[in-house]
Design an enzyme around this catalytic site. Structure first.
Site, PDB file in Angstrom:
ATOM      1  CE  LYS A 110       1.227  -2.010   5.129  1.00 56.86           C
ATOM      2  NZ  LYS A 110       0.819  -0.674   4.633  1.00 56.86           N
ATOM      3  CB  SER A 161       3.578   0.478   1.968  1.00 51.99           C
ATOM      4  OG  SER A 161       2.396   0.711   2.718  1.00 51.99           O
ATOM      5  CB  SER A 182      -0.059   2.144   1.330  1.00 58.67           C
ATOM      6  OG  SER A 182       1.178   2.784   1.173  1.00 58.67           O
TER       7      SER A 182
END
Ligand code: ZN
Lengths: 95, 475, 469
Positions: free
Chosen positions: C63, C139, C163
Site C-alpha cells: 500500500k 481504503s 480498510s
C-alpha cells in the site's frame, strides 16, 4: 447546524483556506455527521474510564544512545525551498 | 494616601536536560553545529515516523522531582499540544498536560506546582528578503535543537519581589547544576525563565490579573523585567485602569514591556493524549536508580557543614553553593584532625587567592599542607599574619608550610629575650603613649603593638607581646 | 503461474521448480499493464534475489502509505506527490530484507487511508476487478484489487476501521487485521495512530498466515508494538469441533443487504455442520462504534496531518508571501475533500469547549465496546458477522453522502476500537459480486482465527479465479 463562522474558525485552526462553496458544503456535511455522532450523548458515561490505548504497555523507553543523524543534504532533499542549509519559509509576522 | 501594592510572582522554568540524545530520537544534542546536521526522520517529523521516549530524560525528570520533594506520578502520560509554527516539525509539540511526571514539592520558601517533560522547538533564523517573492521577508528553519529534552518547572505564586525571584532562581540553578541534569546556562538558553506577575493591595488575599513575561535570558533581566512589569501594573491600577491577561516581552535594552499578542486567534492547543507513546510508570528499579544518581544538594550540604563541622552559617552556605570548595574544605578538615573551624578559615583564605571559580584540587596547595599550615597557627608556631605570607608562597611553589616558614624566617620568636629588648626599645621611643597608658588609658597600649610587630616582622606572638608590655609598663 | 498461491510459488522457487526471476517478471508485466488503476508505482526490474530466504522471489505489492526508501510513498495524496522517503517501514523491511520478498509495486488507496472506496485518491479511483463499474472498497482498495485481479500474488494494506477487511470482502479475497500492536507502525504514514494496523491481503487463508508470520514482531521504533506471544502457525484445521460462534444481533441484522445476510446465514449453517455451535448474542454498544470512530479517527488525523505544511517535504503552493497564506493555501490545494472534511471534524471535536462532549465521550464509548467484547469471550471463541453491509457499489454512488459512505464500516469498526484481530474471508457471491464473512477473536488469537478461517474456507469453496481468468 454549524454556522459559517464556526466552520471558518475551525478551518483557521486547521490551516485550511476554504472556498465559500466549501464553507457551505462542509457546514452541512459536518452537521449531518455530528447529528449522528451526537447519539453517543444519550449514553450514561459518568463512571466509564476513557480508553486512549487498547494495549497494556508501559514505559518502553529507549536507552540514551546516539544514532547517526542524516547528512544535511539528505535532510533537505525533499524540501520545497531549501536555502542556507535550512528550510526557507515566509517569515512569521511578515505581511 | 495611595494604596500600597504587593507583587505576587510565580515562575515557569524550562530546563534543557543534559542527555546525550534528543527526547524522542537518537540524534545527539546540538551545540552550535552547522544547521540541520543533527536531524533524522523522527525529529524532522517525516511521514510514518514515531517517537520513542529517552530513558535518561525520564530519569533526570524523576531526579528533579525527588530533589525538589515532589510526588512522582505512579503513571503519567504525554499529550500532543497542537499548533502550527515552522519550528514545530510535526505540527504539535509532545508535552505533558494534566498528568505530569512530578507534582507538588518545594525548594526553599517556594512551593513547586509541577514538573513535566516535553520536547524543545527548532530555531528560526531570519534571513531578510528572499529573492523569489518581491519584497517578502523570509526565515530559515534549523531543526538541530528540535526535540531536545526539556523539563518545565512551574512554581506556585509564592514570590513577593523581583529580587526574591532572582535569588530563588539562582538557588534553583545551583540545585539543578549540582544534580547534574542540565548545563543551566541562561545565556545559552539551557535555562529559560518566564514569570507570571500580578499585584494586589497589601494585606488582601485575592490574586490580581496576571500577565506572563516571556523568556528573560539572564538573572539580571529576570529582576529588571519583573520590576518593570510591577511598575507598569501599579501605574495602570493607580490611574484607575485594569490589567489585561496577556503574554508580554521585556526588552532589556529599552527597559520596555510590549505585548506579544499575535494577529492569530487566541491559541487553542487541542490537547489530547499522544497515541504514539505509552504511559510512564516508574518501576521500583527506575526510582532506585534515580535516587542513587542524586548527589548531595546545597541545602543538605549547608546543614551538614553546620552540624557536623560546626562552622559558621555564612561559610557553610559558601561551601554548599560552591561544591568544589566544599569538597576541598572537607578534605582539609579531615587532614587537620577535624579542626574544621581552622580549616574553614584557611580554605577561605586560599579561595581569596585563587578566586571562587578556580578548582583548588588543581592548585599547588594540597589539602594536607593547608591543614599543616592551620596546625602551625594553632600551635602558635606561626602567627596568623605570617601564615598568610606562608600561604602566598605555598600557592606559588607548592612547598610544605613548615619549610617555607623556616626558610623565610617566619616562625614565632621563641627567644623572649630578643622580644623583650624590642618591647623595651619601642617603649622608649614612644614616651607620649607610655604616659597615656600610665595615666590609666589601657587601650592606648595598642598603639605600641603595631611598631613591635613591625620590628619583629610579624613573628611575635600577640599574647606574648601583650604580656611583656604590661610587665615592662607595670600596669 | 497465475494459479499458484504465494506459498506454492515460494515452495516451488525454493525447490528449484520455478525460476524466481521469471516469476517476478510475470507479475511485473501484469502489474505494469494493470487495467484497474491499482498501482501508483511498479518496479522496473527485480532486485537481487536470495533464494535461501522464505519468500525469495515472491513479488509483493505494498500500500502506498508504507514508506519505502527512495520509492514514491504518497499515501494517495497530492500533498506527498513523488515524495521519496529516506527510510523504509519496519514491516516492509521485514518482508523484503528479512523474508526475501521482492517489492513489486505500490498500490493505490484512499488519500491518507480515509475512505471506503479508493475513490478519494489523488491518483484516480481503483476499479473492482469483478466489475469495473464498481469500487473495490477502501481504503486499501489498490492492495485488494491487485490480489483479486492477480497482478500480484499477495499484498499488504492497513486497517483503521475496516480498510483491509472491507475491500477484501468486496473483491473476494482474504484480508486480516491483526491485534493492535502485533505489527510495527513505524514507517506507516499515519491516519489514526491508536487504530492503524497493517495486515495481509491474500488469495487464501494459508497465504494470509504466511504473510502475517513475517510481518509481526515488537519494534524498538514503535512503543505500541508488542508482536504476538507465539509465532504464527500455518493453519491446518478441517473442522470447527467445539468452537462456539457468537452472532451479535447488532451487527448481523438491520442494515445488512438481504443477499449478504443470506450468504452469512448459509455459512453459519455450514459452520454448524463442521461442529461449531452458533448462538445469537449482543454487543450492546457496538451500534455506537461508528460515532466513536468518527470522532477518534478524525481527531487523531487532524493532528497527524498537521505536519503537511509545505516546509520540510511534499507539496508547497507557490506564490504565498506570508507564512499563514503558505500554510493554508498549501493544505487547501494539497488535500482532497474527504481529508479536509475529516480534519475539520477532528479539529472541531478537539477544540476548546468540545473535547469532553466529543473526544472524551468517544474514548469512553471505546471502553464500553472493549468491555462488550471481553464479556463475549466468556461465552464464545469468536464473534462472527458479515464484513460489509453490502456488495461493491457503483463508482460515485456514495461520494456525495459522507454518512452513507461511513456506514460501510459499520461491522468492522467495533473490532478496530477494541484493538482485536479479525479476518474477512470470501463468502460466496450476492448479485454476482463477492461477499465477506468476518471472524473476530480476543487479542492475540490470530492462530486460532486462522484455523477457523481455514476450516470455513475449505467448506465454502470460493472460486476467486473468476475475477482474473
Ligand atoms: Zn532526530
Amino acid at each position: 447546524m454549524l454556522s459559517s463562522d464556526q466552520v471558518l474558525h475551525v478551518a483557521r485552526l486547521a490551516r485550511l483556506e476554504l472556498t465559500p462553496e466549501e464553507v457551505e458544503r462542509f457546514g452541512g456535511e459536518l452537521s449531518k455527521v455530528l447529528d449522528h455522532i451526537e447519539l453517543i450523548g444519550q449514553l450514561e458515561l459518568e463512571d466509564v474510564p476513557p480508553t486512549s490505548h487498547v494495549i497494556d504497555v508501559e514505559n518502553a523507553l529507549r536507552a540514551d544512545e546516539p544514532r547517526p543523524s542524516m547528512p544535511v543534504e539528505r535532510a533537505l532533499e525533499s524540501a520545497p525551498d531549501a536555502a542556507e542549509g535550512g528550510f526557507r519559509v515566509p517569515s512569521p509576522g511578515a505581511s | 494616601m495611595s494604596t500600597e501594592y504587593e507583587p505576587v510572582i510565580g515562575l515557569e522554568i524550562h530546563v534543557q536536560l543534559k542527555t546525550r540524545t534528543k527526547m524522542f530520537c537518537g540524534c545527539e544534542l546540538s551545540f552550535g553545529e552547522e544547521p540541520n546536521t543533527r536531524t533524522c526522520p523522527i525529529c524532522l517529523g517525516l511521514p510514518g515516523t514515531l517517537p520513542v521516549t529517552n530513558a535518561q530524560a525520564v530519569q533526570y525528570g524523576i531526579m528533579m522531582g525527588l530533589a525538589l520533594g515532589c510526588e512522582i506520578a505512579p503513571r503519567s502520560i504525554f499529550h500532543r499540544k497542537n499548533y502550527f509554527y515552522p519550528d514545530l516539525a510535526k505540527g504539535y509539540q509532545i508535552s505533558q498536560y494534566d498528568i505530569p511526571l512530578c507534582l507538588g514539592g518545594r525548594l526553599g520558601d517556594v512551593r513547586i506546582h509541577r514538573i513535566h517533560l516535553e520536547e524543545d522547538a527548532a530555531k528560526l533564523v531570519h534571513v531578510g528578503a528572499s529573492g523569489r517573492i518581491h519584497g517578502s521577508e523570509a526565515s530559515v528553519v534549523d531543526y538541530n535543537r528540535g526535540g531536545t529534552p526539556l523539563a518545565e518547572i512551574v512554581t506556585e505564586p509564592d514570590l513577593r519581589s523581583a529580587e526574591q525571584a532572582r535569588d530563588w532562581l539562582q538557588l534553583l540553578r545551583e540545585t539543578l547544576r549540582q544534580l547534574g541534569v542540565s548545563d543551566v546556562n541562561m545565556e545559552e538558553g539551557s535555562l529559560r525563565c518566564d514569570a507570571n506577575v500580578s499585584i494586589r493591595p497589601k494585606g488582601t488575599h485575592a490574586l490580581g490579573t496576571k500577565t506572563e513575561l516571556k523568556n528573560m535570558n539572564s538573572f539580571r533581566y529576570v529582576m529588571q523585567g519583573i520590576n518593570a512589569e510591577i511598575a507598569r501594573q501599579t501605574a495602570l491600577l493607580e490611574s484607575g485602569e485594569s490589567v489585561t491577561q496577556e503574554t508580554l516581552h521585556f526588552d532589556p535594552v529599552s527597559g520596555r514591556i510590549s505585548s506579544l499578542r499575535s494577529k492569530e486567534e487566541a491559541h487553542d492547543y487541542r490537547y489530547f493524549p499522544e497515541p504514539d507513546l505509552v504511559p510512564i510508570v516508574p518501576t521500583p528499579e527506575m526510582m532506585a536508580a534515580a535516587e542513587a544518581a542524586i548527589p548531595e544538594l546545597p541545602a543538605d550540604r549547608e546543614a551538614r557543614y553546620e552540624s557536623d563541622f560546626g562552622i559558621p552559617t555564612d561559610t557553610a552556605h559558601l561551601f554548599a553553593y560552591e561544591p568544589t570548595w566544599g569538597t576541598y574544605f572537607e578534605r582539609v578538615a579531615v587532614e587537620g584532625n577535624r579542626d574544621a573551624k581552622a580549616a574553614a578559615i584557611w580554605v577561605t583564605e586560599l579561595r581569596t587567592r585563587l578566586g571562587a571559580d578556580a578548582d583548588p584540587h588543581k592548585s599547588a596547595v594540597v589539602p594536607a599542607q593547608l591543614a599543616a599550615l592551620a596546625a602551625l597557627v594553632a600551635a602558635k608556631k606561626v602567627t596568623a599574619g605570617s601564615a598568610r605570607t606562608v600561604l602566598d608562597k605555598m600557592v606559588e611553589t607548592g612547598d610544605h608550610p613548615d619549610r617555607i616558614a623556616e626558610a623565610e624566617g617566619l616562625t614565632v620568636m621563641e627567644d623572649s629575650g630578643e622580644l623583650s629588648q624590642i618591647v623595651a626599645k619601642v617603649i622608649s621611643e614612644n614616651p607620649d603613649v607610655v604616659e597615656k597608658v600610665r595615666g590609666g588609658n589601657a587601650k592606648a597600649m595598642g598603639a605600641l603593638v603595631g611598631p613591635i610587630m613591625r620590628e619583629t616582622k610579624g613573628r611575635a606572638d600577640g599574647g606574648e607581646v601583650n604580656r611583656l608590655l604590661r610587665e615592662q609598663l607595670g600596669v | 503461474m497465475i494459479e499458484l498461491t504465494a506459498k506454492q510459488a515460494a515452495d516451488a522457487i525454493r525447490s528449484g521448480d520455478l525460476d524466481a526471476n521469471e516469476y517476478f517478471e510475470f507479475y511485473r508485466q501484469r502489474a505494469a499493464s494493470d487495467p484497474y488503476n491499482s498501482y501508483t508505482w511498479v518496479a522496473e526490474k527485480a532486485p537481487e534475489i536470495d533464494t535461501r530466504k522464505p519468500f525469495a522471489g515472491v513479488p509483493i505489492a505494498i500500500k502506498d502509505l508504507f514508506c519505502t526508501e527512495g520509492i514514491p510513498s504518497q499515501a494517495g495524496s497530492k500533498i506527498l506527490e513523488d515524495y521519496r522517503p529516506p527510510y523504509t517501514a519496519t514491516s516492509v523491511d521485514r518482508l523484503t530484507t528479512h523474508a526475501g520478498g521482492t517489492l513489486l509495486g505500490k498500490t493505490n488507496q484512499d488519500e491518507f487511508a480515509m475512505g471506503s472506496s479508493t475513490e478519494n485518491s489523488a491518483y484516480g479511483p481503483t476499479l473492482n476487478p469483478w466489475d469495473t463499474s464498481r469500487v473495490p472498497g477502501g481504503s486499501s482498495g489498490g492492495s485488494a484489487a491487485v490480489v483479486a485481479g492477480a497482478t500480484a500474488p499477495w499484498s499488504i494494506g492497513t486497517d483503521t476501521g475496516g480498510s483491509i477487511r472491507q475491500p477484501a470482502a468486496l473483491t473476494g479475497i482474504v484480508g486480516l487485521k491483526p491485534t493492535y500492536g502485533a505489527i510495527s507502525r513505524y514507517g506507516m504514514i499515519a491516519f489514526a495512530s491508536s487504530l492503524d494496523q497493517a495486515g495481509p491481503f491474500t488469495r487464501d487463508v494459508t497465504d494470509s498466515a504466511m504473510l502475517l508470520s513475517a510481518m509481526v514482531g515488537a519494534d524498538p521504533c514503535d512503543q505500541t508494538s508488542l508482536g504476538l506471544p507465539e509465532p504464527v502457525r500455518i493453519p491446518t484445521a478441517n473442522d470447527l469441533k467445539g468452537i462456539r460462534l457468537g452472532v451479535p444481533e447488532e451487527l448481523a441484522g438491520e442494515g445488512i443487504e438481504d443477499g449478504v445476510l443470506k450468504a452469512f446465514n448459509d455459512t453459519l449453517e455450514l459452520a454448524k455442520s463442521l461442529g461449531a455451535t452458533v448462538e445469537t448474542t449482543h454487543l450492546p454498544h457496538a451500534p455506537h462504534g461508528l460515532a466513536a470512530y468518527y470522532l477518534i479517527a478524525p481527531a487523531e488525523c487532524s493532528s497527524n496531518l498537521a505536519r503537511y505544511d509545505g516546509v520540510r517535504y511534499g507539496f508547497r503552493k507557490s506564490g504565498a508571501s506570508t507564512l499563514i497564506d503558505m500554510y493554508t493555501q498549501t493544505r487547501e490545494a494539497g488535500f482532497g475533500a474527504e481529508v479536509k472534511r475529516r480534519i475539520m471534524l477532528g479539529t472541531y471535536a478537539l477544540s476548546s469547549g468540545y473535547y469532553d462532549a466529543y473526544y472524551g465521550r468517544a474514548q469512553k464509548v471505546r471502553t464500553l465496546i472493549s468491555q462488550d467484547f471481553k464479556n463475549a469471550w466468556d461465552k464464545f471463541d469468536f464473534i462472527v458477522t458479515p464484513t460489509a453491509p453490502g456488495v461493491a457499489f457503483e463508482l460515485g454512488s456514495k461520494t456525495a453522502d459522507p454518512l452513507a459512505m461511513y456506514l460501510n464500516d459499520f461491522c468492522t469498526v467495533p473490532m478496530s476500537l477494541a484493538g482485536i484481530p479479525a479476518i474477512s474471508i470470501p463468502n460466496g457471491l450476492s448479485e454476482g459480486l463477492p461477499v465477506g464473512f468476518q471472524i473476530a477473536g480476543p487479542a492475540f488469537s490470530e492462530n486460532r482465527i486462522l484455523d477457523a478461517a481455514l476450516a470455513l474456507e475449505k467448506a465454502i469453496g470460493f472460486d476467486a479465479s473468476k475475477a482474473y481468468a
